[in-house]
Design a protein around this motif. Structure first.
Motif: not given
Length: 302
Positions: A248-255
């Motif tokens: 669990h490491w790769l964030p997806v930005p809100s934008l």
């Protein structure tokens, strides 16, 4: 019991049908395209010119309405938003019309609803007693119109329940398979900040809570169908990561989500902390009260 279900071929309707028929009840699926009877499952045509389901149904114990266009498929264009609202209003209006025409009324009408009625918040906790602040977004407005249409059943002296559904967890459909996909490719992580609340519920508890609403005559009006322990998105992601043994490491930005999904991104980026106070007060006991127990049961079967 004789139980009619509109929208009975979707995720929840299929699970309810299996549960009720396994107990020996007769289920009558209200559908535009009827099929041959299969065991205790009967198909009754409705919403078609000339269809008269009231003439083909036996005396009913309960009518369940789940019908409506999916909110989780396709971008929310203006046309899509109109379908989401109008499909729910037209199906509920048809269910009310059916109830009016039945000589013997069922004792309960259960019309699906959603926790979207509470709006979005990172800080508030919502129960069925929440006082509406009047501030609306698209989903909140849909639910308000939807429930108001269903309330017409009360004028027929029929007990009416609105199960306000949270995020339903099931391996067969809904949001969970889409949530799992990035983890299976070693690309899971927070969506947006990860601090948004997910008020989730296991499909087995959804089924049992609908049954509970049928059996408990004291229950009427709104009933939150969510587990007693909502979690933030990042916590759910970490549980998935642990069970699947994926990072669990790769964030997806809100934008990025807003660009790809448009207004529908609110389903992933915004949430609310909702508690099933009414069900608990009336004695409902959850099979899966925690997200860890729910996801272990679901993912270990795959």
């Amino acid at each position: 019991m004789n139980i009619a279900i509109a929208g009975g071929t979707g995720l929840i309707g299929t699970a309810l049908t299996h549960h009720f028929t396994s107990q020996g009840h007769q289920v009558f699926i209200l559908t535009r395209t009827p099929q041959e009877q299969k065991g205790n499952v009967n198909y009754i045509q409705w919403l078609m010119p000339g269809s008269k389901p009231e003439e083909k149904l036996p005396p009913l114990d309960a009518l369940i309405n789940l019908a409506g266009d999916s909110i989780g498929s396709g971008r929310w264009t203006q046309q899509k938003k109109e379908r989401i609202l109008n499909s729910r209003l037209s199906a509920t209006s048809a269910a009310i019309s059916l109830l009016e025409q039945l000589e013997r009324k069922p004792s309960v009408f259960i019309n699906a609803s959603a926790i979207g009625v509470y709006g979005h918040s990172f800080t508030e906790t919502f129960t069925e007693d929440h006082a509406d602040d009047g501030k609306g977004n698209f989903l909140k407005d849909v639910v308000i119109y939807w429930e108001n249409e269903a309330k017409k059943a009360e004028l027929l002296d029929i007990r009416t329940v609105f199960p306000r559904l949270g995020l339903v967890l099931d391996q067969q459909g809904g949001a969970l398979p889409k949530m799992l996909l990035p983890y299976r490719f070693f690309a899971g992580g927070n969506l947006g900040t990860g601090n948004q609340w997910y008020s989730w519920v296991h499909i087995d508890d959804v089924v049992r809570m609908f049954e509970f609403a049928i059996q408990k005559q004291q229950i009427h009006g709104a009933m939150n169908v969510t587990a007693p322990h909502p979690v933030k998105m990042k916590e759910m992601g970490q549980v998935i990561s642990s069970i699947l043994k994926r990072p669990h490491w790769l964030p997806v930005p809100s934008l990025a989500l807003k660009i790809v999904l448009g207004e529908m991104s609110s389903l992933l980026l915004e949430g609310q902390r909702v508690l099933p106070e009414k069900a608990l007060r009336h004695g409902y006991q959850f099979t899966y009260p925690t997200v860890n127990k729910a996801l272990v049961q679901i993912l270990k079967k795959q």
